[in-house]
Motif scaffolding. Sequence first.
Motif, short mmCIF file in Angstrom:
data_model
loop_
_atom_site.label_atom_id
_atom_site.label_comp_id
_atom_site.label_asym_id
_atom_site.label_seq_id
_atom_site.Cartn_x
_atom_site.Cartn_y
_atom_site.Cartn_z
N LEU A 52 6.69 -3.43 8.76
CA LEU A 52 7.01 -4.32 7.56
C LEU A 52 8.35 -3.90 6.80
O LEU A 52 8.31 -2.63 6.40
CB LEU A 52 5.86 -4.17 6.49
CG LEU A 52 6.12 -5.08 5.28
CD1 LEU A 52 5.97 -6.45 5.57
CD2 LEU A 52 5.19 -4.55 4.27
N GLN A 109 10.98 -8.23 3.78
CA GLN A 109 9.90 -9.31 3.63
C GLN A 109 8.97 -9.18 2.50
O GLN A 109 8.80 -10.09 1.64
CB GLN A 109 8.93 -9.07 4.89
CG GLN A 109 9.52 -9.60 6.30
CD GLN A 109 8.62 -10.01 7.10
OE1 GLN A 109 8.11 -8.87 7.58
NE2 GLN A 109 8.61 -10.98 7.67
N HIS A 134 0.87 -6.97 11.68
CA HIS A 134 2.31 -7.29 11.49
C HIS A 134 3.43 -7.06 12.55
O HIS A 134 4.09 -8.11 12.85
CB HIS A 134 2.63 -6.73 9.93
CG HIS A 134 3.63 -7.82 9.47
ND1 HIS A 134 3.54 -8.75 9.01
CD2 HIS A 134 4.97 -7.51 8.98
CE1 HIS A 134 4.63 -9.34 8.36
NE2 HIS A 134 5.66 -8.45 8.28
N THR A 150 2.45 -12.12 6.11
CA THR A 150 2.74 -11.19 5.01
C THR A 150 1.93 -11.63 3.82
O THR A 150 1.34 -10.77 2.98
CB THR A 150 4.06 -11.11 4.42
OG1 THR A 150 5.01 -10.97 5.70
CG2 THR A 150 4.58 -10.16 3.43
#
Length: 510
Positions: free
Chosen positions: A7, A11, A266, A284
């Motif tokens: 991540l 984002q 993810h 997300t």
Amino acid sequence: MIVIDGLPQRQIENYRDQFGADGFARFMEHGAWFINAHYDHAYTVTAAGHAVMLSGANPSRSGIIGNEWRDPDSGDGVYCVADPSASYIGHKTQAYDGTSPKNLLVETLGDVLRSADARSKVIAISGKDRGAILPAGKTGTAYMYMSGSGEFASSTYYMSAHPSWVDRFNAAKPADRYFKSSWTALLPDSAYRRGPAGALPPAGAELPIMYGAPQDEAPGVRFYSSLLQGPFGDALALDFARAALTGEALGQDDAPDILVVSLSGHDYVNHAFSAESLPSQDHTLQLDRLLQAFFRDLDTHVGRDNYIAALTSDHGFMPTPEYSRSLGLEGGRIASGPMLARINAGLAQRFGPGKWVMGLSANTMALDRALITRQRIDGRALAQQARALLLTEPGVAAAYTRQQLLDGQRSAEPLFEQMRKSWHPHLSGDVQFALKPNWMFGVGNRGATHGSPYDYDTHVPLMLWGPRWVRAAALSDRVGIVDLAPTLARFLQIAPPAASEGHLLPLAAP
Ligand SMILES: [Zn+2]
């Protein structure tokens, strides 16, 4: 501790307005949010990052230099958490399966906590073996998703048989409820595709995605492994964490416990579609809703004033080279096999015939030491020439030989310190390198990756929440993920892990 695998910081900034009230927002609005937190090492991959988080030690100390590497003497492949002496409980174990922290050279926060008070429990759960085993340290307990059965299992390194709460969880076949289910977008179509004008959206990245192939009549290996790519595998990991919470009575006595949940989905989504894709944006948001529900259960079972939550990631993600080029940036994909063949051909011209570079090993080139000895070649001269040849390849930004990494004279050069922190003298190959921004290994034009020393890979969320201990603030000081372990140690009133290189995070008390 919640880990979201793969991540990048950008984002959570880009989709902030689409988050619910109490998922990521619990940290961003009510916790300490370090908006400029980075990994310090160059080769930013899952295992390396997961080893840093709770040890505070960079790969050059932790020994976890990559997900896999080559034994520098034999050239044999080494998987970061492989251990032939330990096997999964109730499940078949294969060669590249992870079963123990044997290769982790340092202690973790959980190890210090458990040596201070053996009543403290340390439980780490993940879709990936390395996502659970490395944060669990030497004396915690790791449980990982079995992609052959949809169950969670530990290994014989940790115990001889599962506790009954694990058996109960698995007996209910919790993964099967997703068979023939679809991952559908949370928001209307207009809420997605937020890239800059002219940016090329990744091809074939659409929702919904159905789990369970049309020809499959019952859940099987293909279905169970596919669940990891998307929100359902993460929902399963959080359900297993809920079972651990009650099964192990975590947070119920005066000996503090550590629960780590590393959500793997993810990373798989970003590899397949890229962080700039619709599925990644939606994933997300799905994570945000999953976290919100999980925090609600933590509040009920443990109590809002009885726990600190930390959230981070093991690495960020590079946009695809095609996406970067659509914005006018340089970037590309490199076929590693032909690249090494060219370098070996160049080395053969000067040093005689032979496959001098055995192969890549965690962003190093591993030279064939047996061949060097047999041919009585000057190994340093060979490494220097291999470096020079590598630097002529398109897409290569920097390279340093073992000698240069050890003597440190180039430390003023831009990537040197990051590369040194990824390089281990006994484990790494003889020439460490980094690619240029927006370049990656691979062929074709699909998929994205990570593993670079650049912001898109090093800059990740680092957030703490716990109203009794942490005051709400967005903090812009540049900090390291290495700082997390010593900071949590302070909260737990124990010593930082011995190999920690981090400092206390600049937190204000409430
Ligand atoms: Zn990855």
